[in-house]
Design a protein around this motif. Structure first.
Motif, mmCIF file in Angstrom:
data_model
loop_
_atom_site.group_PDB
_atom_site.id
_atom_site.type_symbol
_atom_site.label_atom_id
_atom_site.label_comp_id
_atom_site.label_asym_id
_atom_site.label_seq_id
_atom_site.Cartn_x
_atom_site.Cartn_y
_atom_site.Cartn_z
ATOM 1 N N UNK A 39 27.215 31.305 66.772
ATOM 2 C CA UNK A 39 28.100 31.073 67.955
ATOM 3 C C UNK A 39 29.203 29.979 67.179
ATOM 4 N N UNK A 40 29.332 29.943 66.141
ATOM 5 C CA UNK A 40 30.377 29.335 65.186
ATOM 6 C C UNK A 40 29.893 29.272 63.772
ATOM 7 N N UNK A 41 30.791 29.580 62.733
ATOM 8 C CA UNK A 41 30.556 29.432 61.392
ATOM 9 C C UNK A 41 30.429 28.185 60.776
ATOM 10 N N UNK A 53 22.230 33.781 68.249
ATOM 11 C CA UNK A 53 21.930 34.297 69.310
ATOM 12 C C UNK A 53 21.028 35.848 69.303
ATOM 13 N N UNK A 54 20.007 36.057 70.020
ATOM 14 C CA UNK A 54 19.074 37.034 69.748
ATOM 15 C C UNK A 54 19.144 37.842 71.007
ATOM 16 N N UNK A 59 25.415 38.223 74.415
ATOM 17 C CA UNK A 59 26.605 38.426 75.212
ATOM 18 C C UNK A 59 26.987 37.074 75.601
ATOM 19 N N UNK A 60 26.539 36.135 75.173
ATOM 20 C CA UNK A 60 26.716 34.694 75.712
ATOM 21 C C UNK A 60 27.469 33.747 74.816
ATOM 22 N N UNK A 61 27.803 34.552 73.530
ATOM 23 C CA UNK A 61 28.469 33.668 72.448
ATOM 24 C C UNK A 61 29.485 32.599 72.743
ATOM 25 N N UNK A 62 30.429 33.546 73.568
ATOM 26 C CA UNK A 62 31.662 32.414 73.801
ATOM 27 C C UNK A 62 31.458 31.281 74.712
ATOM 28 N N UNK A 63 30.317 31.267 75.403
ATOM 29 C CA UNK A 63 30.159 29.833 76.050
ATOM 30 C C UNK A 63 29.657 28.759 75.056
ATOM 31 N N UNK A 64 28.779 29.295 74.228
ATOM 32 C CA UNK A 64 28.413 28.240 73.228
ATOM 33 C C UNK A 64 29.339 27.734 72.170
ATOM 34 N N UNK A 65 30.349 28.705 71.994
ATOM 35 C CA UNK A 65 31.379 28.186 70.968
ATOM 36 C C UNK A 65 32.141 26.870 71.510
ATOM 37 N N UNK A 233 21.383 27.511 78.259
ATOM 38 C CA UNK A 233 22.370 27.311 79.164
ATOM 39 C C UNK A 233 22.502 26.063 80.007
ATOM 40 N N UNK A 234 22.274 25.041 79.359
ATOM 41 C CA UNK A 234 21.862 23.755 79.812
ATOM 42 C C UNK A 234 23.159 23.249 80.679
#
Length: 293
Positions: A39-41, A53-54, A59-65, A233-234
């Motif tokens: 979710x971020x280098x 992400x596993x 599919x949710x990567x963008x939300x954690x970035x 996704x808290x």
């Protein structure tokens, strides 16, 4: 196997290499091809927390970035490299006679919101190419400043020419640029000698598994370290759907809900089963965005 894995990246490997090592190990332990992402280098020379992400969680990567970050960084005054870090080529060297109190004031002055210019060696895209790819060829690029916020900045140590700081910042902040900017303000220049990411949102590096340990774990041991997608996704508001409406959501249908929140929400059924991400629009209409059932 679906969820979030907190991994402590060691120095001197790329973020992509870390992901590929994890993916290869999961294939060996589960005998399945499992999707793995991040979710971020983190820079090659940097260490610290990576939110991996596993499976379906990819599919949710963008939300954690977009989560804020915390770093501990050490800079050295009097030197500037082309990458703004210890990996780069030394391009400038100056005598630095600044006193501790003046340096402290300069460092603390960066607790603010401002427009920061990314380093020339960065992953920013310029006309379809990464900035670092152009920089390696000696091509000078003009990168657009980005609005960033330094929420807090604490001085951990000063031993001139070195200084160590802990920084809580918005997503998209380049610590390499911050250290150089501090150096510019002193008139001496500066570059990063060490960098460690300690937090991403509420996720902490203390709760992460070291890569070398992870690569020795069994499938069950790895599963025990996974954070469930629903819990990860808290930062999303949670809504519950009555029986019947959960099926409509799964089928991608729009409908009115008894919630006044607007924007993205985490959607659960009455049994608290995670159904996916939805968006509540005008007139309390729920639009499915990503369905996970």
């Amino acid at each position: 196997m679906d969820g979030i894995l907190l991994v402590d990246k060691p120095e001197n490997i790329t973020s992509n290499y870390l992901v590929q090592k994890i993916k290869k190990h999961l294939k060996k332990t589960t005998e399945k091809d499992i999707k793995v992402g991040h979710t971020g280098t983190l820079d090659y020379f940097a260490s610290g927390l990576m939110v991996i992400t596993i499976g379906k969680a990819t599919r949710l990567t963008e939300y954690f970035q977009g989560l804020d970050k915390e770093y501990i960084a050490t800079g050295e005054l009097g030197k500037v490299t082309d990458t703004y870090d210890r990996q780069g080529r030394l391009i400038e060297k100056k005598e630095c006679s600044i006193d501790r109190e003046t340096l402290k004031k300069i460092i603390l002055s960066f607790k603010k919101t401002y427009f920061q210019v990314p380093p020339p060696f960065s992953s920013k895209r310029v006309e379809g190419k990464r900035a670092y790819q152009l920089a390696k060829k000696g091509i000078q690029v003009s990168l657009k400043p980005k609005k960033v916020t330094i929420y807090s900045i604490h001085i951990l140590n000063i031993d001139i020419p070195f200084f160590t700081i802990k920084v809580h910042c918005s997503s998209g902040t380049y610590i390499r640029s911050l250290i150089k900017e501090i150096g510019d303000e002193t008139g001496c220049g500066a570059y990063v000698t060490s960098l460690r990411r300690t937090k991403v949102g509420h996720f902490r590096v203390e709760n992460a598994v070291r890569l070398e340990e992870l690569l020795q774990m069994t499938e069950e041991e790895i599963k025990s370290r996974l954070i469930d997608i629903k819990d990860a996704l808290y930062f999303f508001t949670e809504i519950l759907l009555d029986p019947g409406f959960d099926e409509r959501f799964i089928k991608g249908q729009r409908f009115k809900v008894p919630y006044k929140e607007k924007g993205l929400v985490k959607v659960l059924d009455k049994n608290y089963r995670f159904l996916g991400i939805g968006e509540i629009k005008e007139n309390q209409i729920l639009q499915p965005v990503k369905v996970f059932v």
